[in-house]
Motif scaffolding. Structure first.
Motif, PDB file in Angstrom:
ATOM      1  N   PRO A  29      22.829 -10.220 -13.131  1.00 15.78           N
ATOM      2  CA  PRO A  29      21.910  -9.133 -12.796  1.00 15.78           C
ATOM      3  C   PRO A  29      20.858  -8.977 -13.903  1.00 15.78           C
ATOM      4  CG  PRO A  29      24.015  -8.254 -13.540  1.00 15.78           C
ATOM      5  CD  PRO A  29      24.170  -9.746 -13.422  1.00 15.78           C
ATOM      6  N   GLU A  30      19.656  -8.558 -13.504  1.00  8.90           N
ATOM      7  CA  GLU A  30      18.578  -8.343 -14.476  1.00  8.90           C
ATOM      8  C   GLU A  30      18.953  -7.190 -15.399  1.00  8.90           C
ATOM      9  OE1 GLU A  30      14.013  -6.767 -14.528  1.00  8.90           O
ATOM     10  OE2 GLU A  30      14.669  -7.905 -12.798  1.00  8.90           O
ATOM     11  N   ARG A  31      18.785  -7.404 -16.683  1.00 13.53           N
ATOM     12  CA  ARG A  31      19.134  -6.392 -17.677  1.00 13.53           C
ATOM     13  C   ARG A  31      17.974  -5.420 -17.822  1.00 13.53           C
ATOM     14  NH1 ARG A  31      19.838  -7.785 -23.807  1.00 13.53           N
ATOM     15  NH2 ARG A  31      19.496  -5.692 -24.527  1.00 13.53           N
ATOM     16  N   ARG A  32      18.215  -4.160 -17.583  1.00 12.48           N
ATOM     17  CA  ARG A  32      17.198  -3.133 -17.707  1.00 12.48           C
ATOM     18  C   ARG A  32      17.278  -2.531 -19.110  1.00 12.48           C
ATOM     19  NH1 ARG A  32      13.366  -2.560 -13.928  1.00 12.48           N
ATOM     20  NH2 ARG A  32      13.184  -0.430 -14.636  1.00 12.48           N
ATOM     21  N   VAL A  33      16.183  -2.582 -19.834  1.00 16.89           N
ATOM     22  CA  VAL A  33      16.127  -2.061 -21.182  1.00 16.89           C
ATOM     23  C   VAL A  33      15.370  -0.737 -21.146  1.00 16.89           C
ATOM     24  CG1 VAL A  33      15.270  -2.486 -23.514  1.00 16.89           C
ATOM     25  CG2 VAL A  33      16.151  -4.377 -22.148  1.00 16.89           C
ATOM     26  N   PRO A  34      15.931   0.344 -21.700  1.00 19.45           N
ATOM     27  CA  PRO A  34      15.199   1.606 -21.735  1.00 19.45           C
ATOM     28  C   PRO A  34      13.955   1.482 -22.619  1.00 19.45           C
ATOM     29  CG  PRO A  34      17.343   1.841 -22.819  1.00 19.45           C
ATOM     30  CD  PRO A  34      17.258   0.445 -22.289  1.00 19.45           C
ATOM     31  N   THR A  35      12.861   2.066 -22.179  1.00 24.43           N
ATOM     32  CA  THR A  35      11.586   1.948 -22.885  1.00 24.43           C
ATOM     33  C   THR A  35      10.926   3.306 -23.047  1.00 24.43           C
ATOM     34  OG1 THR A  35      10.367   1.606 -20.828  1.00 24.43           O
ATOM     35  CG2 THR A  35      11.170  -0.372 -21.940  1.00 24.43           C
ATOM     36  N   ALA A  36       9.882   3.314 -23.847  1.00 23.91           N
ATOM     37  CA  ALA A  36       9.020   4.486 -23.987  1.00 23.91           C
ATOM     38  C   ALA A  36       7.584   4.038 -23.752  1.00 23.91           C
ATOM     39  CB  ALA A  36       9.157   5.094 -25.385  1.00 23.91           C
ATOM     40  N   SER A  37       6.791   4.911 -23.165  1.00 20.79           N
ATOM     41  CA  SER A  37       5.380   4.624 -22.927  1.00 20.79           C
ATOM     42  C   SER A  37       4.602   4.803 -24.229  1.00 20.79           C
ATOM     43  CB  SER A  37       4.839   5.570 -21.859  1.00 20.79           C
ATOM     44  OG  SER A  37       3.462   5.354 -21.674  1.00 20.79           O
ATOM     45  N   THR A 122       1.862   2.380 -37.011  1.00 22.49           N
ATOM     46  CA  THR A 122       3.253   2.107 -36.673  1.00 22.49           C
ATOM     47  C   THR A 122       3.968   3.402 -36.317  1.00 22.49           C
ATOM     48  OG1 THR A 122       3.283   0.302 -38.268  1.00 22.49           O
ATOM     49  CG2 THR A 122       5.405   1.085 -37.511  1.00 22.49           C
ATOM     50  N   GLY A 123       4.844   3.332 -35.347  1.00 26.22           N
ATOM     51  CA  GLY A 123       5.678   4.466 -34.984  1.00 26.22           C
ATOM     52  C   GLY A 123       7.051   3.986 -34.569  1.00 26.22           C
ATOM     53  N   SER A 124       8.090   4.603 -35.091  1.00 24.61           N
ATOM     54  CA  SER A 124       9.467   4.217 -34.753  1.00 24.61           C
ATOM     55  C   SER A 124       9.885   4.876 -33.449  1.00 24.61           C
ATOM     56  CB  SER A 124      10.427   4.646 -35.854  1.00 24.61           C
ATOM     57  OG  SER A 124      10.133   3.953 -37.040  1.00 24.61           O
ATOM     58  N   LEU A 125      10.496   4.078 -32.583  1.00 19.42           N
ATOM     59  CA  LEU A 125      11.062   4.611 -31.348  1.00 19.42           C
ATOM     60  C   LEU A 125      12.560   4.789 -31.567  1.00 19.42           C
ATOM     61  CD1 LEU A 125       9.242   2.394 -28.708  1.00 19.42           C
ATOM     62  CD2 LEU A 125       8.638   4.669 -29.496  1.00 19.42           C
ATOM     63  N   PRO A 126      13.152   5.810 -30.950  1.00 18.52           N
ATOM     64  CA  PRO A 126      14.590   6.017 -31.153  1.00 18.52           C
ATOM     65  C   PRO A 126      15.388   4.849 -30.593  1.00 18.52           C
ATOM     66  CG  PRO A 126      13.790   7.383 -29.366  1.00 18.52           C
ATOM     67  CD  PRO A 126      12.589   6.742 -29.994  1.00 18.52           C
ATOM     68  N   ARG A 127      16.585   4.652 -31.141  1.00 20.65           N
ATOM     69  CA  ARG A 127      17.482   3.626 -30.605  1.00 20.65           C
ATOM     70  C   ARG A 127      17.974   4.100 -29.244  1.00 20.65           C
ATOM     71  NH1 ARG A 127      21.791   1.999 -34.994  1.00 20.65           N
ATOM     72  NH2 ARG A 127      22.866   1.941 -33.025  1.00 20.65           N
ATOM     73  N   PRO A 128      18.300   3.162 -28.328  1.00 19.85           N
ATOM     74  CA  PRO A 128      18.742   3.564 -26.990  1.00 19.85           C
ATOM     75  C   PRO A 128      19.938   4.509 -27.007  1.00 19.85           C
ATOM     76  CG  PRO A 128      18.331   1.214 -27.042  1.00 19.85           C
ATOM     77  CD  PRO A 128      18.204   1.717 -28.463  1.00 19.85           C
ATOM     78  N   ASP A 129      20.877   4.333 -27.938  1.00 17.73           N
ATOM     79  CA  ASP A 129      22.054   5.201 -27.974  1.00 17.73           C
ATOM     80  C   ASP A 129      21.737   6.582 -28.524  1.00 17.73           C
ATOM     81  OD1 ASP A 129      21.584   4.176 -30.511  1.00 17.73           O
ATOM     82  OD2 ASP A 129      23.682   3.888 -30.991  1.00 17.73           O
ATOM     83  N   LYS A 130      20.546   6.777 -29.107  1.00 16.78           N
ATOM     84  CA  LYS A 130      20.141   8.070 -29.663  1.00 16.78           C
ATOM     85  C   LYS A 130      19.096   8.758 -28.788  1.00 16.78           C
ATOM     86  CE  LYS A 130      22.017   7.333 -33.836  1.00 16.78           C
ATOM     87  NZ  LYS A 130      23.252   7.885 -34.183  1.00 16.78           N
ATOM     88  N   ALA A 131      18.662   8.095 -27.702  1.00 19.65           N
ATOM     89  CA  ALA A 131      17.548   8.583 -26.898  1.00 19.65           C
ATOM     90  C   ALA A 131      17.909   9.785 -26.055  1.00 19.65           C
ATOM     91  CB  ALA A 131      16.994   7.466 -26.011  1.00 19.65           C
ATOM     92  N   GLY A 132      19.150   9.932 -25.685  1.00 16.41           N
ATOM     93  CA  GLY A 132      19.568  11.099 -24.933  1.00 16.41           C
ATOM     94  C   GLY A 132      18.975  11.216 -23.541  1.00 16.41           C
ATOM     95  N   GLY A 133      18.729  10.083 -22.887  1.00 18.17           N
ATOM     96  CA  GLY A 133      18.271  10.127 -21.506  1.00 18.17           C
ATOM     97  C   GLY A 133      16.794  10.343 -21.344  1.00 18.17           C
ATOM     98  N   GLY A 134      16.027  10.444 -22.441  1.00 21.97           N
ATOM     99  CA  GLY A 134      14.600  10.669 -22.332  1.00 21.97           C
ATOM    100  C   GLY A 134      13.791   9.408 -22.224  1.00 21.97           C
ATOM    101  N   ALA A 135      14.447   8.301 -21.953  1.00 23.91           N
ATOM    102  CA  ALA A 135      13.726   7.022 -21.917  1.00 23.91           C
ATOM    103  C   ALA A 135      12.944   6.873 -20.630  1.00 23.91           C
ATOM    104  CB  ALA A 135      14.714   5.866 -22.056  1.00 23.91           C
ATOM    105  N   ASP A 136      11.813   6.220 -20.730  1.00 19.48           N
ATOM    106  CA  ASP A 136      11.049   5.823 -19.551  1.00 19.48           C
ATOM    107  C   ASP A 136      11.643   4.509 -19.100  1.00 19.48           C
ATOM    108  OD1 ASP A 136       9.371   7.920 -20.322  1.00 19.48           O
ATOM    109  OD2 ASP A 136       8.035   6.586 -21.412  1.00 19.48           O
TER     110      ASP A 136
END
Length: 138
Positions: A29-37, A122-136
């Motif tokens: 299955p295609e792996r879906r990676v959480p992202t931010a805009s 440069t801007g740091s994006l949170p790690r997926p395990d720290k994002a708390g569901g706010g990922a795009d």
């Protein structure tokens, strides 16, 4: 003889079906990676080489050579990666400014001027395990 011909035709059909249908359920299955805009913007006049981070888990940047300014791009960046835009002016020099916004929020700006002037935002994006569901999801 007829029975042997029918059996041979049936076996050939099954083999061809197996060969032609080999891509069905066996593919992972295609792996879906959480992202931010992320929106990268470079203002100024003239041209610049622009390198930016987009949807790449490998961390490789995308480079636009001789981009006409002003320039703007909105992309999905995987969580846990840094959002980065780097500008390099040409030998003609000039002035340019990069800005970086994540999910519509201003993060950083920087200016470049002169011959082969450089700037990086440069801007740091949170790690997926720290994002708390706010990922795009893109």
């Amino acid at each position: 003889m007829i029975a042997a011909g029918v059996a041979l035709a049936a076996c050939t059909g099954l083999v061809l079906y197996g060969v032609l249908d080999s891509g069905g359920d066996d593919s992972p299955p295609e792996r879906r990676v959480p992202t931010a805009s992320v929106t990268y913007e470079v203002t100024g006049s003239g041209t610049a080489d622009i390198t930016y981070q987009a949807r790449s888990e490998s961390g490789k940047g995308v480079t636009v050579k001789g981009a006409a300014l002003p320039w703007r791009k909105t992309v999905a960046v995987p969580l846990g990666r840094d959002a980065v835009v780097n500008i390099v002016l040409g030998e003609q020099g000039g002035q340019a400014r990069c800005t970086l916004t994540v999910r519509g929020q201003y993060v950083q700006g920087a200016s470049a001027s002169g011959e082969f002037g450089r700037a990086t935002c440069t801007g740091s994006l949170p790690r997926p395990d720290k994002a708390g569901g706010g990922a795009d999801r893109a």
